[in-house]
Enzyme design. Structure first.
Site, PDB file in Angstrom:
ATOM      1  N   ASN A 117      -6.791  -0.640  -9.762  1.00 26.16           N
ATOM      2  CA  ASN A 117      -6.974  -1.848  -8.938  1.00 26.16           C
ATOM      3  C   ASN A 117      -8.456  -2.200  -8.799  1.00 26.16           C
ATOM      4  O   ASN A 117      -8.837  -2.969  -7.913  1.00 26.16           O
ATOM      5  CB  ASN A 117      -6.375  -1.631  -7.548  1.00 26.16           C
ATOM      6  CG  ASN A 117      -4.890  -1.340  -7.620  1.00 26.16           C
ATOM      7  OD1 ASN A 117      -4.171  -1.983  -8.373  1.00 26.16           O
ATOM      8  ND2 ASN A 117      -4.434  -0.366  -6.859  1.00 26.16           N
ATOM      9  N   SER A 163       1.705  -6.641  -4.349  1.00 22.56           N
ATOM     10  CA  SER A 163       1.112  -5.621  -5.214  1.00 22.56           C
ATOM     11  C   SER A 163       1.890  -5.393  -6.507  1.00 22.56           C
ATOM     12  O   SER A 163       1.300  -5.055  -7.524  1.00 22.56           O
ATOM     13  CB  SER A 163       0.992  -4.302  -4.463  1.00 22.56           C
ATOM     14  OG  SER A 163       2.251  -3.878  -4.006  1.00 22.56           O
ATOM     15  N   HIS A 188       4.583  -3.825   1.200  1.00 22.51           N
ATOM     16  CA  HIS A 188       4.187  -2.475   0.795  1.00 22.51           C
ATOM     17  C   HIS A 188       4.799  -1.385   1.700  1.00 22.51           C
ATOM     18  O   HIS A 188       5.048  -1.621   2.885  1.00 22.51           O
ATOM     19  CB  HIS A 188       2.653  -2.392   0.864  1.00 22.51           C
ATOM     20  CG  HIS A 188       2.087  -1.148   0.268  1.00 22.51           C
ATOM     21  ND1 HIS A 188       1.627  -0.097   1.025  1.00 22.51           N
ATOM     22  CD2 HIS A 188       1.902  -0.786  -1.020  1.00 22.51           C
ATOM     23  CE1 HIS A 188       1.178   0.845   0.234  1.00 22.51           C
ATOM     24  NE2 HIS A 188       1.318   0.453  -1.020  1.00 22.51           N
ATOM     25  N   GLU A 213       2.369  -9.802   2.656  1.00 25.93           N
ATOM     26  CA  GLU A 213       1.170  -9.617   1.831  1.00 25.93           C
ATOM     27  C   GLU A 213       0.730 -11.004   1.365  1.00 25.93           C
ATOM     28  O   GLU A 213       1.559 -11.914   1.303  1.00 25.93           O
ATOM     29  CB  GLU A 213       1.491  -8.744   0.609  1.00 25.93           C
ATOM     30  CG  GLU A 213       1.877  -7.327   0.980  1.00 25.93           C
ATOM     31  CD  GLU A 213       2.199  -6.436  -0.221  1.00 25.93           C
ATOM     32  OE1 GLU A 213       1.639  -6.654  -1.313  1.00 25.93           O
ATOM     33  OE2 GLU A 213       3.006  -5.516  -0.061  1.00 25.93           O
ATOM     34  N   LYS A 246      -9.609  -1.595  -3.580  1.00 26.01           N
ATOM     35  CA  LYS A 246      -9.099  -2.277  -4.779  1.00 26.01           C
ATOM     36  C   LYS A 246     -10.250  -3.112  -5.375  1.00 26.01           C
ATOM     37  O   LYS A 246     -11.151  -2.532  -5.948  1.00 26.01           O
ATOM     38  CB  LYS A 246      -7.844  -3.053  -4.403  1.00 26.01           C
ATOM     39  CG  LYS A 246      -6.811  -2.065  -3.799  1.00 26.01           C
ATOM     40  CD  LYS A 246      -5.486  -2.632  -3.532  1.00 26.01           C
ATOM     41  CE  LYS A 246      -4.621  -1.752  -2.654  1.00 26.01           C
ATOM     42  NZ  LYS A 246      -4.351  -0.399  -3.154  1.00 26.01           N
ATOM     43  N   HIS A 271      -4.656  -7.000  -2.053  1.00 21.28           N
ATOM     44  CA  HIS A 271      -4.868  -7.397  -3.449  1.00 21.28           C
ATOM     45  C   HIS A 271      -5.511  -8.776  -3.592  1.00 21.28           C
ATOM     46  O   HIS A 271      -5.670  -9.275  -4.706  1.00 21.28           O
ATOM     47  CB  HIS A 271      -3.537  -7.345  -4.219  1.00 21.28           C
ATOM     48  CG  HIS A 271      -2.999  -5.948  -4.285  1.00 21.28           C
ATOM     49  ND1 HIS A 271      -3.351  -5.051  -5.269  1.00 21.28           N
ATOM     50  CD2 HIS A 271      -2.182  -5.270  -3.441  1.00 21.28           C
ATOM     51  CE1 HIS A 271      -2.762  -3.896  -5.044  1.00 21.28           C
ATOM     52  NE2 HIS A 271      -2.033  -3.994  -3.945  1.00 21.28           N
ATOM     53  N   ASP A 310      -1.475  -8.875   4.903  1.00 21.28           N
ATOM     54  CA  ASP A 310      -2.108  -7.763   4.200  1.00 21.28           C
ATOM     55  C   ASP A 310      -2.774  -8.361   2.956  1.00 21.28           C
ATOM     56  O   ASP A 310      -2.087  -8.821   2.036  1.00 21.28           O
ATOM     57  CB  ASP A 310      -1.030  -6.735   3.832  1.00 21.28           C
ATOM     58  CG  ASP A 310      -1.568  -5.557   3.039  1.00 21.28           C
ATOM     59  OD1 ASP A 310      -2.604  -5.714   2.361  1.00 21.28           O
ATOM     60  OD2 ASP A 310      -0.947  -4.482   3.067  1.00 21.28           O
TER      61      ASP A 310
HETATM   62  C1  LIG Z   1      -0.372  -4.281  -0.190  1.00 22.30           C
HETATM   63  C2  LIG Z   1      -0.936  -2.917   0.069  1.00 22.30           C
HETATM   64  N1  LIG Z   1      -1.220  -2.560   1.331  1.00 22.30           N
HETATM   65  C3  LIG Z   1      -1.726  -1.354   1.618  1.00 22.30           C
HETATM   66  C4  LIG Z   1      -1.979  -0.436   0.629  1.00 22.30           C
HETATM   67  C5  LIG Z   1      -2.535   0.892   1.003  1.00 22.30           C
HETATM   68  O1  LIG Z   1      -3.902   0.903   0.852  1.00 22.30           O
HETATM   69  P1  LIG Z   1      -4.696   2.274   0.602  1.00 22.30           P
HETATM   70  O2  LIG Z   1      -4.533   2.592  -0.849  1.00 22.30           O
HETATM   71  O3  LIG Z   1      -6.085   1.974   1.003  1.00 22.30           O
HETATM   72  O4  LIG Z   1      -4.038   3.301   1.464  1.00 22.30           O
HETATM   73  C6  LIG Z   1      -1.718  -0.783  -0.713  1.00 22.30           C
HETATM   74  C7  LIG Z   1      -1.981   0.086  -1.868  1.00 22.30           C
HETATM   75  O5  LIG Z   1      -2.160   1.169  -1.990  1.00 22.30           O
HETATM   76  C8  LIG Z   1      -1.177  -2.044  -0.989  1.00 22.30           C
HETATM   77  O6  LIG Z   1      -0.873  -2.382  -2.244  1.00 22.30           O
END
Ligand SMILES: Cc1ncc(COP(=O)(O)O)c(C=O)c1O
Length: 383
Positions: free
Chosen positions: A44, A178, A130, A174, A237, A206, A203
């Site tokens: 990412n 993702s 997610h 989101e 990311k 991405h 969120d």
């Molecule tokens: C949409 C989304 N939110 C949260 C996370 C979690 O983030 P982190 O990897 O910093 O724990 C991810 C990916 O890992 C994600 O794709």
């Protein structure tokens, strides 16, 4: 209940067994396993910032000043001024009053949701949100409903039927999904939030660094900053480093410092990481060509695959090619790996059953001529 051995055997039979595979290095879009080298299409690190000389310099300087670890939670002796600098910069970047740094996106989602909502409240969550959001819903003890992916009509009907039965209500999505690389109709979600007296959380894991005039994300691009109550995102990311943030009103952030267990009961991120995050926000501002070129290349790649007849989703730097069957996705990934591409199959439970896919995660380091060759190679694979 099945034993551990039975679980592993069942996973293997279904083509769902995961194994770790240690890489010897990963930099500038290339991943190496011993002597074998692949073009990395699974990370990412969308803008190639994880190896940027300015980030590396910032990390070295911070290690000299602060050492390598925070050594305590922020509420004990871990609260270095560098965190506050990053929080001010993040709040400005996201256009909100205040921000709070979390140790990861997972910890942020789980902690924010369980701090803000509980019994008697309700959360309406996109079906493809997610796992960290889903876990936050479960931990908070709220009643929750998962609306069909990006389906505001379904959400509307759920809100009509359920909203009035609860005290506080939240809609959560989101802004770039993702595993599908697509985005919600954020304006319509905001309209529904207002109509049904809810709050809204997004969120931007991405989207941060990629979308919007200043690279702040989809919320900025759509001019909705003032309408979104809670903007969460990550530094791990496009920003090439690690950690996460919540940008919101001053009161919400002060509340989190007192109430959010994943923030309170965890050692703060290393100052080295915080320094890299500061450098990354500067780089998003200073080098906008990275996101511009990435999005242009992603559009070309997606269209070229569609022209070849592939079932391709999304409208971002995440380009999923839907294969369907788990074993077929595994075989396609293996065939691409044999040609030097590090592409991984994404299978249930990460994606719905029957929707196994190859997820091409593009980066600034992937130039047009390379993507053309990749499209050719994908089309040659026969399963
Ligand atoms: C949409 C989304 N939110 C949260 C996370 C979690 O983030 P982190 O990897 O910093 O724990 C991810 C990916 O890992 C994600 O794709």
């Amino acid at each position: 209940m099945e034993t551990i051995k039975e679980f592993l055997e069942a996973r293997d039979r279904e083509g769902l067994l995961r194994k770790l595979k240690p890489a010897s290095s990963r930099k500038a879009g290339i991943i190496r396993f011993g002597a074998k080298e692949y073009i990395d299409l699974s990370s990412n690190d969308y803008l190639g910032l994880s190896g940027h000389p300015k980030s590396i310099k910032a990390a070295k300087e911070a290690a000299e000043i602060y050492g390598v670890g925070a050594s305590a939670s922020r509420l004990l002796s871990g609260d270095l001024e560098i965190y506050h600098r990053l929080e001010e910069k993040t709040a400005e970047f996201k256009g909100k009053e205040k921000a709070l740094i979390f140790n990861s996106g997972y910890q942020a989602n789980v902690g924010i949701l369980s701090a803000l909502y509980g019994e008697g409240d309700v959360i309406f969550s996109d079906k493809l949100n997610h796992a960290s959001i889903v876990d936050g819903l479960m931990l908070s003890g709220v009643k929750f409903f998962r609306f069909k992916h990006n389906d505001t009509e379904h959400l509307n009907s759920l809100l009509k039927k359920e909203r009035a039965k609860f005290k506080k209500a939240l809609i959560i999505t989101e802004t770039i999904f993702s595993m599908d690389g697509d985005r919600p109709d954020l304006k319509e979600l905001v309209a529904l939030k207002e109509k049904f007296d809810c709050a809204i959380m997004v969120d931007e894991a991405h989207a941060t660094g990629i979308f919007g005039k200043n690279g702040s994300g989809v919320v900025e691009e759509e001019g909705l900053t003032d309408k979104i109550d809670f903007i969460m995102g990550t530094f791990g990311k496009a920003l090439g480093s690690f950690g996460a943030y919540l940008a919101a009103s001053s009161d919400v952030i002060d509340y989190m410092v007192n109430k959010c267990r994943s923030f309170i009961y965890s050692t703060a991120l290393p100052p080295v990481t915080i320094a890299c995050n500061l450098a990354a926000i500067d780089l998003i501002k200073e080098e906008p060509y990275r996101r511009r070129e990435l999005l242009e290349a992603s559009d070309h790649f997606r269209n070229a695959l569609k022209e070849k007849g592939f079932d391709v989703k999304g409208s971002s730097q995440i380009v999923p090619v839907i294969v369907g069957d788990n074993h077929a996705a595994l075989k396609m990934a293996e065939a691409l790996q044999a040609r030097g591409y590090w592409v991984l199959p994404i299978r249930p439970p990460t994606v719905p059953k029957g929707e196994a896919r190859l997820r091409f995660s593009l980066s600034f380091d992937h130039k047009a001529h390379f993507l053309e060759r990749l499209v050719d190679d994908i089309s040659k694979i026969k399963i």
